[in-house]
Design an enzyme around this catalytic site. Sequence first.
Site, PDB file in Angstrom:
ATOM      1  N   GLU A   8      18.291   7.226  13.832  1.00 52.58           N
ATOM      2  CA  GLU A   8      18.689   7.775  14.903  1.00 52.58           C
ATOM      3  C   GLU A   8      18.812   6.734  16.122  1.00 52.58           C
ATOM      4  O   GLU A   8      17.864   5.974  16.288  1.00 52.58           O
ATOM      5  CB  GLU A   8      17.427   8.742  15.249  1.00 52.58           C
ATOM      6  CG  GLU A   8      17.892   9.712  16.395  1.00 52.58           C
ATOM      7  CD  GLU A   8      16.914  10.472  17.008  1.00 52.58           C
ATOM      8  OE1 GLU A   8      15.770  10.409  16.437  1.00 52.58           O
ATOM      9  OE2 GLU A   8      17.236  11.498  17.804  1.00 52.58           O
ATOM     10  N   LYS A  44       7.237   4.225  17.602  1.00 52.93           N
ATOM     11  CA  LYS A  44       8.475   4.042  18.629  1.00 52.93           C
ATOM     12  C   LYS A  44       7.682   4.583  19.902  1.00 52.93           C
ATOM     13  O   LYS A  44       7.939   4.142  20.935  1.00 52.93           O
ATOM     14  CB  LYS A  44       9.361   5.159  18.272  1.00 52.93           C
ATOM     15  CG  LYS A  44      10.447   4.480  17.711  1.00 52.93           C
ATOM     16  CD  LYS A  44      11.880   5.708  17.393  1.00 52.93           C
ATOM     17  CE  LYS A  44      12.878   5.129  16.548  1.00 52.93           C
ATOM     18  NZ  LYS A  44      14.039   6.142  16.227  1.00 52.93           N
ATOM     19  N   ARG A  70       6.282   3.475   4.359  1.00 51.41           N
ATOM     20  CA  ARG A  70       6.787   2.570   5.335  1.00 51.41           C
ATOM     21  C   ARG A  70       5.850   1.611   5.657  1.00 51.41           C
ATOM     22  O   ARG A  70       4.772   1.467   5.186  1.00 51.41           O
ATOM     23  CB  ARG A  70       6.982   3.580   6.782  1.00 51.41           C
ATOM     24  CG  ARG A  70       5.518   3.957   7.121  1.00 51.41           C
ATOM     25  CD  ARG A  70       5.381   4.402   8.581  1.00 51.41           C
ATOM     26  NE  ARG A  70       7.017   4.611   9.412  1.00 51.41           N
ATOM     27  CZ  ARG A  70       7.277   5.714   9.979  1.00 51.41           C
ATOM     28  NH1 ARG A  70       6.651   6.736   9.476  1.00 51.41           N
ATOM     29  NH2 ARG A  70       8.453   5.692  10.423  1.00 51.41           N
TER      30      ARG A  70
END
Length: 554
Positions: free
Chosen positions: A36, A272, A262
């Site tokens: 994104e 983030k 991950r």
Amino acid sequence: MDPGSKEFRRDFVRSLVGADLESGKHARIVTRFPPEPNGYLHVGHAKSICLNFGIALETGGQCNMRFDDTNPEKESDEYVRSILEDVRWLGFEWGGGPYYASDYFETIFAAACELVEKGLAYVDEQTADEIRAARGTLTEAGSGSKWRERPASESLIRLDEMRAGALPDGACVLRARIDMASPNINLRDPSLLRIRRATHHRTGDQWCVYPMYDFAHPISDALEGITHSICTLEFEDHRPLYDWVVANVTLPSRPRQIEFARLELTHTILSKRKLLELVKEGHVAGWDDPRMPTLAGMRRRGVPPEALRDFCERVGVAKANSVVDMALLEHCVRENLNLEAPRYMGVLRPLKVVIENYPEDGEEWLPARNNPEDPSAGTREVPFARELWIERDDFRIEPGKKFWRLAVGREVRLRWAYFITCTRVEVDPATGEPVLVRCTYDPSTRGGDSPDGRKVKATLHWVSVRHAGTAEVRLYDRLFSDMSPGDDWRERLNADSLEVLQDCPVEPALAQIEKGARVQLERVGYFCVDARDSRVGRPALNRIVGLKGAATQT
RNA sequence: UGGGGUGUGGCCAAAUUGGUAAGGCACCUGACUCUGAAUCAGGGGAUUGUAGGUUCGAGUCCUACCACCCCAGCCA
């Protein structure tokens, strides 16, 4: 590479892909990397990039670069540019595209209509709060909305009004009709489309209804003919919904979602939100601060993309959440740079040496190997003179048993130059620190070897005072002192993650080096010539990583 | 608590149909060395989350339990 080979099936994802190729389910593999555009890429993304592009490369398939841009309020063109740059830097190319989920909005809207017509979706006019309240809890089933059973024709009209902008934000939402009592909360009539009057970075104000991830993603995958949609673990319980969409919407292909764990790294943070706080609160100088685990930061720091790719291969792909030791990344960087980086001499914390039996204005240029690991790297000449700088750490007034570098009465070698013996030291009476070291040299050891075969225990790096250029040296270290910074990361910031040294004497050749070059300062570490702050004749050197057990020990 | 996952040496991570625990990083030792680097050669370390069970034999099968992660956005 043969997908059936053991070499290809290094991990469970590749095994599944290989099996699909062997069984003939797919003739060609198509994967995708779907960030994104709402932030910068970091090492965690690198793992995903290497996995997706890697599988495509290894099987002769393709990997689509696609932006999952379904939330206009958080996304921007600045991010898509940085992401594309980072992926390219990492060393991957995409054939067509880049693709954007926003290119499929029309098709996605049509899919919404199809679901409504099939009685599989409805427009819910409850408020967000009402929907949340009716969703139930982890242990209690939810209850159906009063709009759940309304006729398709009515939903269709609403749907058109939603798209036409006749309804205010939040007035209603399109929901899948699945199962309000499902133990999997994602299946309790998830939202598919929402009204949002926001300018999209690509479609502008063309749309005021935007699809949710769970709706847009499977459709985007299917439209692109993605065979394996590889994502991270937190989407595992979204898979039933992914499959539901693929099964109930008329689509050109049936992609399969596979989830892997991950990447997490010690001594840093990868979320983030926390990275954003790191930048916003000024703990670092920006997204490309060399201490940041972002690809932009690592690039600035000087990490070679090859090393990063090697790292991603080495961490493996599995389903157990794990925290990889930063030491592995550092190892990959050293391994790459040991072969690639030309060597130079530079002194971080200078201490002056006078060679008393060397001519006052004498000077000679001595040949030095550019890279002992690579003969083809050739040689350069280094100027030698009576006054030299050596590293403060390389001299001790009171050498311990384990210290085998310079001290009064000791003989050591100056790299590529001569053997020198320390005769005495001058000390600052105030501090007790050495300020000048006096030595004599043995002319017969020119080049660094003694004709009589005598050995010295240590070799020091040095720079001629008269010929020295100067550099700014930034010693970067781990951002966090703690292995796992956690939520109170602010208290665990490493106060010494950056030390800047001004006016470090460096050999002439290094002073003239081009921006972006990666070099090894012998016995010190690997450095990258900062592309932004370096000036001709005065490089700014970013430490990428130190040498193992560098020359600063007892 | 409902659902979905995961648990193999300090950190990652392998182990075809159950056959008696790869490899990498880290660490230690020795050799070599004009970078205390690199290289080379060795080494220490695992009762495979726990407890039972099946079996001649289980990391791999069964049962129970424990721990950790994810999910209740009109975020992705």
